[in-house]
Design an enzyme around this catalytic site. Structure first.
Site, PDB file in Angstrom:
ATOM      1  N   LEU A 193       0.975  -1.199  -0.276  1.00 58.56           N
ATOM      2  CA  LEU A 193      -0.521  -0.169   0.072  1.00 58.56           C
ATOM      3  C   LEU A 193       1.097   1.289  -0.026  1.00 58.56           C
ATOM      4  O   LEU A 193       1.861   1.250   0.770  1.00 58.56           O
ATOM      5  CB  LEU A 193      -0.792  -0.050   1.436  1.00 58.56           C
ATOM      6  N   LEU A 252      -6.963   6.803   6.365  1.00 56.21           N
ATOM      7  CA  LEU A 252      -6.955   5.112   6.448  1.00 56.21           C
ATOM      8  C   LEU A 252      -5.388   4.432   5.595  1.00 56.21           C
ATOM      9  O   LEU A 252      -4.813   4.955   4.895  1.00 56.21           O
ATOM     10  CB  LEU A 252      -8.157   4.534   4.951  1.00 56.21           C
ATOM     11  N   ASP A 253      -5.330   4.333   6.466  1.00 59.49           N
ATOM     12  CA  ASP A 253      -3.280   3.690   6.407  1.00 59.49           C
ATOM     13  C   ASP A 253      -2.901   4.431   6.833  1.00 59.49           C
ATOM     14  O   ASP A 253      -1.357   4.611   6.045  1.00 59.49           O
ATOM     15  CB  ASP A 253      -3.988   2.833   5.139  1.00 59.49           C
ATOM     16  N   GLN A 254      -3.129   5.622   7.300  1.00 64.73           N
ATOM     17  CA  GLN A 254      -2.095   6.596   7.035  1.00 64.73           C
ATOM     18  C   GLN A 254      -1.194   6.758   8.423  1.00 64.73           C
ATOM     19  O   GLN A 254      -0.792   7.866   9.084  1.00 64.73           O
ATOM     20  CB  GLN A 254      -2.828   7.822   6.619  1.00 64.73           C
TER      21      GLN A 254
END
Length: 306
Positions: free
Chosen positions: A218, A249-251
């Site tokens: 990602l 998200l995913d940060q």
């Protein structure tokens, strides 16, 4: 033995027992503040006044002068559990206030309570449960919640409570509310390949208290089957990232990462196996460092005293 002798002996034992030192407890102190002269001295002198002994002290500053300062300190003190509230109040009023510190103190006698969320992939979950059972994770895993029933027996084999909470697009809010109630009382939530996106409302109720694991592809390889995408692109490195969950998200702040070099000879099945092995190890290290109070969040980064 005469009655008089027995009386004297029992009296002596009672007197000696009163003189025995209280249980020696340990605690971890985490500090974040603007770097300035005298911080180490102020903290050390405060702990010395309580008669405590410093076991370890790690520190880091982002610049030689005027940067941000971070400290992790462990100390031992007899009877700490009995006076910890007084200790915290005194530290807050004197040292912390004077140096404008963001800080927290953890009594190491109190185990961090951890709840796990999972879907169908079991590699990260079972690794955590195995480490916990062997005493390699210094925490209390209270329960596992899953949106599928598949792993119920595997979890219960470890003596851990399992809850099945189905999640659909129509019941997401209700499901998250149920999960929040089931997890109440925990200090940390771990997403061990929980294949649901948590809402921003849920995340806000657990600020920097949720750790997620995902493949490091990602955002390059988003969506389904990232290992197929990676294979098709001929990648030479695969890896995984453990991070705190934020509304974006995913940060969230990254706690731990790892990679493994691969070649054209390895197919999708082998890439998946290697990737899952990295995932479980990276997640275990991140959870372990969190419960050992080795992580300090600074903005969107972390300082990890590992």
């Amino acid at each position: 033995m005469s009655d008089n002798t027995k009386t004297v002996l029992l009296s002596t034992i009672a007197s000696q027992s009163k003189q025995l030192p209280s249980t020696i407890d340990t605690a971890t102190l985490l500090i974040k503040c603007k770097d300035q002269a005298g911080i180490v001295q102020a903290v050390s002198e405060f702990i010395h006044r309580y008669g405590a002994n410093i076991i370890t002290l790690d520190q880091y500053s982002t610049a030689h002068e005027g940067g941000q300062y971070f400290m992790r300190l462990e100390f031992a003190l007899a009877g700490l559990s009995d006076i910890i509230e007084n200790f915290e109040a005194s530290f807050a009023h004197t040292v912390a206030k004077r140096h404008d510190m963001d800080w927290r103190l953890h009594n190491n006698a109190t185990k961090t309570k951890v709840g796990i969320l999972v879907s169908k992939f079991d590699h990260a979950l079972l690794d955590l449960l195995w480490r916990h059972q062997r005493g390699l994770l210094d925490c209390e895993i209270t329960c596992v919640v899953s949106n599928h029933p598949d792993l119920q027996q595997a979890v219960q084999n470890f003596g851990i409570t399992f809850h099945h909470v189905p999640v659909t697009k129509d019941n997401k809010a209700e499901a998250e509310e149920q999960i929040h109630k089931l997890m109440a009382g925990n200090d940390l939530l771990v997403l061990a390949r929980y294949m649901q996106i948590l809402s921003s409302d849920f995340v806000k109720r657990w600020p920097m208290q949720i750790i997620n694991i995902h493949h490091s592809f990602l955002p390059a390889f988003v969506g389904a089957d990232p290992y197929r995408q990676a294979y098709d692109k001929g990648v030479k490195l695969i890896g995984a990232t453990a991070h705190y969950v934020t509304a974006e998200l995913d940060q969230g702040p990254i706690i731990e990462q790892d990679v493994h070099r691969v070649t054209h000879r390895q197919g999708v099945t082998e890439l998946r196996a290697i990737g899952r092995d990295i995932e479980r190890n990276v997640l275990a290290r991140a959870v372990n460092w969190h419960v050992q109070n080795r992580v300090i969040v600074a903005g969107n980064k972390t300082v990890v005293f590992n």
